[in-house]
Scaffold this active site. Structure first.
Site, PDB file in Angstrom:
ATOM      1  CG  ASP A 171      -2.620 -32.981   0.188  1.00 36.31           C
ATOM      2  OD1 ASP A 171      -2.600 -31.799  -0.201  1.00 36.31           O
ATOM      3  OD2 ASP A 171      -2.377 -33.327   1.370  1.00 36.31           O
ATOM      4  CG  LEU A 197      -5.782 -36.094   2.524  1.00 41.32           C
ATOM      5  CD1 LEU A 197      -7.020 -37.016   2.673  1.00 41.32           C
ATOM      6  CD2 LEU A 197      -6.218 -34.745   1.936  1.00 41.32           C
ATOM      7  CG  ASP A 219       5.459 -38.472   1.284  1.00 42.74           C
ATOM      8  OD1 ASP A 219       5.433 -38.310   2.505  1.00 42.74           O
ATOM      9  OD2 ASP A 219       6.226 -37.834   0.519  1.00 42.74           O
ATOM     10  CB  ILE A 220       6.168 -35.529  -3.035  1.00 49.42           C
ATOM     11  CG1 ILE A 220       6.865 -35.109  -1.724  1.00 49.42           C
ATOM     12  CG2 ILE A 220       4.947 -34.679  -3.337  1.00 49.42           C
ATOM     13  CD1 ILE A 220       7.384 -33.675  -1.718  1.00 49.42           C
ATOM     14  CG  PHE A 235       0.593 -26.117  -4.649  1.00 48.04           C
ATOM     15  CD1 PHE A 235      -0.190 -26.657  -5.672  1.00 48.04           C
ATOM     16  CD2 PHE A 235       0.738 -24.742  -4.582  1.00 48.04           C
ATOM     17  CE1 PHE A 235      -0.818 -25.840  -6.602  1.00 48.04           C
ATOM     18  CE2 PHE A 235       0.100 -23.917  -5.513  1.00 48.04           C
ATOM     19  CZ  PHE A 235      -0.673 -24.464  -6.518  1.00 48.04           C
ATOM     20  CE1 TYR A 269       8.420 -20.386   3.571  1.00 52.75           C
ATOM     21  CE2 TYR A 269       7.752 -22.689   3.410  1.00 52.75           C
ATOM     22  CZ  TYR A 269       7.670 -21.372   2.970  1.00 52.75           C
ATOM     23  OH  TYR A 269       6.841 -21.040   1.928  1.00 52.75           O
ATOM     24  CE  LYS A 276       7.862 -23.779  -0.220  1.00 53.57           C
ATOM     25  NZ  LYS A 276       6.951 -24.498  -1.140  1.00 53.57           N
ATOM     26  CG  PHE A 284       5.875 -10.851  -2.824  1.00 52.07           C
ATOM     27  CD1 PHE A 284       6.414 -11.478  -3.946  1.00 52.07           C
ATOM     28  CD2 PHE A 284       6.676  -9.969  -2.123  1.00 52.07           C
ATOM     29  CE1 PHE A 284       7.718 -11.213  -4.374  1.00 52.07           C
ATOM     30  CE2 PHE A 284       7.980  -9.684  -2.555  1.00 52.07           C
ATOM     31  CZ  PHE A 284       8.501 -10.314  -3.665  1.00 52.07           C
ATOM     32  CB  ALA A 290      12.291 -12.688  16.244  1.00 58.12           C
TER      33      ALA A 290
END
Ligand code: WQD
Length: 327
Positions: free
Chosen positions: A31, A33, A50-51, A72, A140, A144, A168, A282
């Site tokens: 992570d 952070l 970092d990924i 994640f 966003y 994904k 959800f 919105a």
């Protein structure tokens, strides 16, 4: 077996990390952070990074004997994604692609990915099925979906297999109230209800009561974060047994309105939730809740916590941690 958990210092990541360890697997949390909390990682093996750092990923896989991944790490503020798209495409999409290539080069083949029901946008019908139309209404959500598709091509062209979990509405806190959502940065309903009921905000703003729903307020599928964590363990077990790549909705299959949440909070806490009705936000659909049959049937997973459990766990967490992990 050791699981690399990217973003494991976050809300859902930290609670899932704890359950993965309890399932008998070793873990290593990666992570930056930037949004996560070091305290949330506890005594789990941790690497700050970092990924997108391919050399780091290769080192972590080798040093920790990583053979599974739960991914994640991502920026997830819908509003910010619309004002700073580059930040989201670079971190979420490019970062994930670099992660997947580094994993592939290192021989790691099993990935569970944290996706979102936001890829459905305003659903054309409810309950929502995985085969329903995809209609991303934010950068966003688009990031994904792009990551899901990237994983799909790795699955088709290499020996990598994946489970994409479309969450959800994740809500609630850990059963022991030591891990939870940081309400300082969340725009979601439950943290806002908790601020109002605990006096950290004058009132909850209800975004619209003129939707075509039973009480006029927005209807969503609230899934307890502990149940969500269990879905990740079930996904790891499924892949470990040779399961093919699959995408699953993760929800209860039940719709709950904003007014239902208010009423449940008042009943569970014994306190009034001050609220005021405002205009619609919105992009908010009237209703969005899951058809969870695929995950039920494929993994044998179904939720075990109730809406009361969501509210009581969130209340206990925010009461004891008014400043999140800095409390
Ligand atoms: C829920 C309902 C609001 C706040 C978002 C993201 C989605 C996913 C889940 C990551 C709606 C109403 C809310 C408030 C309100 N996140 N509301 N007052 O919009 O369903 O989904 O979180 O994957 O990507 O979009 O969740 O909690 O913001 O809203 O009346 O102060 O509560 O209108 O009906 P949403 P939410």
């Amino acid at each position: 077996m050791t699981v690399l958990i990217t973003g494991g210092a976050g809300y859902i990541g930290s609670i899932t990390t704890r359950l993965i360890r309890a399932s008998g697997r070793g873990v290593v949390v990666l992570d930056t952070l930037e949004n996560g909390h070091r305290k949330a990682v506890g005594d789990a093996p941790f690497v700050q990074g970092d990924i997108a750092d391919s050399d780091l990923i290769a080192r972590v896989v080798a040093e920790h004997g990583v053979d599974e991944v739960v991914h994640f790490a991502a920026y997830k503020a819908v509003g910010e994604s619309m004002s700073n798209p580059g930040k989201y495409f670079n971190n979420n999409v490019t970062g994930s692609q670099k992660l997947f290539e580094a994993l592939h080069q290192a021989g790691v083949t099993r990935v569970v990915f944290s996706s979102t029901a936001a890829v459905y946008g305003t659903p054309q019908s409810v309950p929502v099925r995985e085969t329903d139309a995809l209609s991303c209404e934010s950068v966003y959500a688009e990031t994904k979906l792009m990551i899901e598709k990237t994983l799909g091509w790795y699955s088709q062209t290499t020996d990598m297999r994946n489970v994409c979990l479309r969450y959800f509405n994740a809500a609630g806190a850990s059963d022991d109230s030591t891990l939870g959502e940081d309400w300082r940065f969340s725009q979601n309903l439950i943290p806002h209800v908790m601020k109002a009921v605990l006096g950290f905000a004058p009132a909850l703003t209800v975004f619209g009561n003129d939707f075509p729903t039973p009480d006029g307020t927005g209807v969503r599928d609230y899934i307890h974060v502990e149940d969500l964590a269990r879905a990740h363990v079930a996904a790891l077990d499924y892949l470990a047994k040779g399961g093919h790549s699959i995408t699953c909705n993760v929800g209860t299959g039940h719709g709950t309105s904003v007014m239902d949440i208010i009423a449940t909070t008042e009943r569970v806490t014994g306190k009034k939730v001050p609220y005021e009705i405002a205009g619609r936000r919105a992009g908010d659909p009237s209703e969005c809740y899951a058809d969870p049959r695929r995950i039920n049937e494929t993994f044998g997973w179904s939720p075990t916590r109730s809406l009361d459990d969501i509210i009581s766990s969130a209340y206990a967490w925010h009461t004891s941690h008014p400043h999140g992990h800095d409390s």
